[in-house]
Write a protein that holds these residues in place. Structure first.
Motif, short mmCIF file in Angstrom:
data_model
loop_
_atom_site.label_atom_id
_atom_site.label_comp_id
_atom_site.label_asym_id
_atom_site.label_seq_id
_atom_site.Cartn_x
_atom_site.Cartn_y
_atom_site.Cartn_z
N GLU A 99 7.44 17.39 14.04
CA GLU A 99 6.11 16.88 14.12
C GLU A 99 5.59 16.84 12.76
O GLU A 99 5.80 17.48 11.42
N ALA A 100 5.00 15.48 12.45
CA ALA A 100 4.63 15.21 10.92
C ALA A 100 3.15 14.68 10.88
O ALA A 100 2.82 14.03 12.12
N THR A 101 2.36 14.45 9.89
CA THR A 101 1.16 13.92 9.82
C THR A 101 1.18 12.73 8.82
O THR A 101 1.68 12.95 7.68
N LEU A 102 0.78 11.59 9.27
CA LEU A 102 0.94 10.39 8.56
C LEU A 102 -0.38 10.10 7.92
O LEU A 102 -1.56 10.22 8.59
N ALA A 103 -0.44 9.87 6.72
CA ALA A 103 -1.94 9.50 5.85
C ALA A 103 -1.78 8.12 5.49
O ALA A 103 -0.69 7.87 4.59
N PHE A 104 -2.52 7.27 5.85
CA PHE A 104 -2.42 5.92 5.30
C PHE A 104 -4.19 5.27 5.61
O PHE A 104 -4.85 5.40 6.56
N SER A 105 -4.48 4.69 4.14
CA SER A 105 -5.63 3.90 4.42
C SER A 105 -6.85 4.99 4.90
O SER A 105 -7.66 4.22 5.42
N GLY A 106 -6.85 5.91 4.58
CA GLY A 106 -8.09 6.92 4.77
C GLY A 106 -8.08 7.45 6.13
O GLY A 106 -8.72 8.08 6.76
N GLN A 107 -6.89 7.12 6.96
CA GLN A 107 -6.80 7.77 8.35
C GLN A 107 -5.58 8.59 8.39
O GLN A 107 -4.61 8.84 7.41
N ARG A 108 -5.72 9.51 9.36
CA ARG A 108 -4.66 10.46 9.50
C ARG A 108 -4.02 10.60 10.94
O ARG A 108 -4.93 10.54 11.85
N ARG A 109 -2.74 10.40 11.01
CA ARG A 109 -2.27 10.55 12.54
C ARG A 109 -1.07 11.43 12.60
O ARG A 109 -0.53 11.61 11.80
N THR A 110 -1.26 12.15 13.86
CA THR A 110 0.04 13.16 14.11
C THR A 110 0.80 12.46 14.72
O THR A 110 0.92 11.73 15.83
N LEU A 111 2.28 12.27 14.21
CA LEU A 111 3.37 11.58 14.88
C LEU A 111 4.43 12.77 15.45
O LEU A 111 4.89 13.58 14.74
N LYS A 112 4.71 12.66 16.89
CA LYS A 112 5.73 13.48 17.38
C LYS A 112 6.68 12.59 17.79
O LYS A 112 6.91 11.22 17.84
N GLU A 113 7.92 13.34 18.51
CA GLU A 113 8.94 12.53 19.21
C GLU A 113 8.59 11.37 20.20
O GLU A 113 7.81 11.51 20.84
N GLY A 114 9.05 10.27 19.86
CA GLY A 114 8.92 9.08 20.78
C GLY A 114 7.89 8.29 20.39
O GLY A 114 7.56 7.33 21.13
N ILE A 115 6.97 8.51 19.46
CA ILE A 115 6.00 7.92 19.07
C ILE A 115 6.03 7.12 17.62
O ILE A 115 6.64 7.89 16.90
N GLN A 141 0.78 -1.18 0.14
CA GLN A 141 0.23 0.00 -0.18
C GLN A 141 0.75 1.41 -0.12
O GLN A 141 2.17 1.12 0.01
N ARG A 142 0.14 2.47 -0.24
CA ARG A 142 0.79 3.64 0.12
C ARG A 142 0.69 4.73 0.99
O ARG A 142 -0.67 4.73 1.64
N ALA A 143 1.49 5.41 1.59
CA ALA A 143 1.27 6.22 2.77
C ALA A 143 2.03 7.51 2.49
O ALA A 143 2.97 7.41 1.78
N GLN A 144 1.62 8.56 3.14
CA GLN A 144 2.43 9.77 3.07
C GLN A 144 2.63 10.49 4.15
O GLN A 144 1.92 10.37 4.90
N LEU A 145 3.90 10.95 4.37
CA LEU A 145 4.42 11.52 5.66
C LEU A 145 4.63 12.97 5.09
O LEU A 145 5.39 13.54 4.34
N GLU A 146 3.85 13.92 6.02
CA GLU A 146 4.19 15.52 5.78
C GLU A 146 4.45 16.28 6.77
O GLU A 146 3.82 16.03 7.75
N ALA A 147 5.35 17.07 6.83
CA ALA A 147 5.72 18.19 7.81
C ALA A 147 4.30 18.82 8.42
O ALA A 147 3.68 19.36 7.49
N SER A 148 4.24 18.96 9.69
CA SER A 148 3.09 19.40 10.24
C SER A 148 3.21 21.25 9.78
O SER A 148 4.42 21.66 9.63
#
Length: 432
Positions: free
Chosen positions: A188-204, A156-163
């Motif tokens: 901090e970045a936003t992860l987009a995958f399979s219709g979901q969006r998550r905010t990723l920060k240090e340590g996660i 599948q495809r995913a996208q990582l974008e700087a917040s």
């Protein structure tokens, strides 16, 4: 134009000249083909160590990858045991391959950003086939960083974008059997995958598995314990420099990384340590080196790296450059902030210097002054009562900095009554 971007531009010009030169004397049809080949370049190799190989699109064999190698969509790149490679994308950002890592480089039209706007054009697409890669999303010349597209282990495809509003984002992609793990170690970045969006920060970190996102908490990096920051030591061939850090609870091991530069673009050594919290670094030559440590958990997940420290191995026994004030010099404070004059021996190779004044002897924490001087003397004002430490760094023409002090020198500003205030002799005559 930034230095990095200028380097890419010059490299592209040189490559274009070579391609067009090779077409001279042939039919004109060769020239458009050469230009198309040039336009397909998406990345260049900026650093390697150990065994690094590339397999070109449509070819069935591996060849050596060296600094200056260019990559086009469909190229494979791998770093062998003890190997390391850094790939700079021509658009923006970079990837670093750890040992035993294999990736496929490609590009794809970027999806709309986190704000739902229009696509930002083509972005890098990376598939991690094995191992782990670390990267940074950073825009050239202060623009907007392009998102990174990556293929997951299940295709599948995913996208990582700087917040929005974030500076450079440092991240990692790790392949684990049929799972892909993405983590952010800085920013901090936003992860987009399979219709979901998550905010990723240090340590996660997030595990991407069969269209699902599973959050994982990474181990914290260890605290470094020695040597102290910017220590100067005499270089001795074959003699290890002990690097030490504090243990991290539940850590199954640690990764030690050493580079010539503070940005870790010129890595000289990466080692795994499993049964101790120290490592003996054997340098090949006198130079400056930066080092940092990351913790690894029982599942093999690597957390973010610690802050780095710099060590300076010199060909001759290090000497002291600081002159005034003398160690533990005391200055009177009678209710108004005072100015203190500093002087040091000049360094022949330094066009300018950086003087640092801090409340901490490591000069990294609680800084009260961090100023540039063009001569070997400088005044710092606005100082109230308390204990301070100071040091001076030579700012070399190659961009490196080198401490001129053997250790941070202490001084004290004491509160006194105005009637008893007498300026120290050293301050009266420091410029004579």
């Amino acid at each position: 134009m930034s230095r990095r971007r200028a380097g890419h531009w010059l490299g592209a010009v040189a490559l274009a000249a070579a391609l067009l030169s090779a077409a001279c004397g042939q039919e004109d049809l060769d020239r458009p083909a050469a230009l198309r080949s040039l336009e397909e370049i998406i990345a260049t190799c900026s650093a390697t160590s150990g065994q690094v190989e590339v397999k070109r699109r449509g070819e069935g064999f591996w060849g050596n990858a060296v600094v200056g190698s260019v990559f086009r969509p469909g190229d494979w790149l791998r770093a062998g045991t003890g190997g390391y490679a850094r790939v700079e994308f021509l658009g923006s950002g970079a990837l670093e391959l750890d040992e035993n890592a294999t990736i496929i480089l490609d590009e794809q039209e970027a999806a709309p950003g986190a704000d739902g706007g229009t696509p930002a054009g083509k972005s890098a697409l990376v598939a991690v086939e094995s191992g782990a890669v670390r990267g940074v999303m950073q825009a050239a010349d202060g623009g907007t960083a392009r998102p990174l597209m990556f293929a997951t282990a299940d295709g599948q495809r995913a996208q990582l974008e700087a917040s929005a509003g974030q500076g450079p984002v440092e991240f990692s992609l790790t392949r684990r059997a049929q799972k892909t793990e993405v983590a952010v170690s800085s920013g901090e970045a936003t992860l987009a995958f399979s219709g979901q969006r998550r905010t990723l920060k240090e340590g996660i970190a997030e595990e991407l598995d069969l269209g699902k996102l599973v959050e994982v908490v990474l181990l914290k990096p260890p605290a470094l314990s020695g040597p102290r920051p910017d220590v100067r030591m005499v270089f001795a061939a074959g003699k290890p420099v002990p690097l030490r850090w504090e243990p991290v609870e539940n850590a199954a091991g640690y990764r030690v990384q050493i580079a010539r530069d503070a940005a870790f673009r010129s890595v000289v050594e990466t080692r795994e340590v499993t049964d101790r919290t120290d490592y003996g670094f054997v340098a090949r030559e006198a130079s400056g080196y930066s080092w940092r440590i990351a913790s690894r958990d029982a599942a093999g997940r690597l957390g973010g790296f610690s802050s780095s420290r710099r060590i300076h191995l010199e060909g001759n026994a290090p000497s002291e450059y600081l002159v005034d004030p003398e160690p533990n010099a005391a200055f009177g404070y009678a209710g108004e902030a005072i100015r203190i004059a500093f002087r040091w021996k000049p360094s022949p190779s330094a066009p300018q210097y950086r003087i640092v004044l801090a409340r901490s002897p490591d000069l990294e924490r609680d800084r009260v002054a961090n100023e540039v001087a063009r001569t070997n003397r400088h005044e710092v004002g606005g100082l109230g009562p308390g204990t301070y430490y100071w040091g001076v760094f030579a700012m070399e023409t190659d961009g490196d900095t080198h401490p001129l002090h053997l250790s941070a020198r202490p001084l004290v500003v004491k509160r006194v009554s105005a009637s008893t205030l007498v300026a120290p002799k050293k301050v009266k005559h420091w410029g004579d």
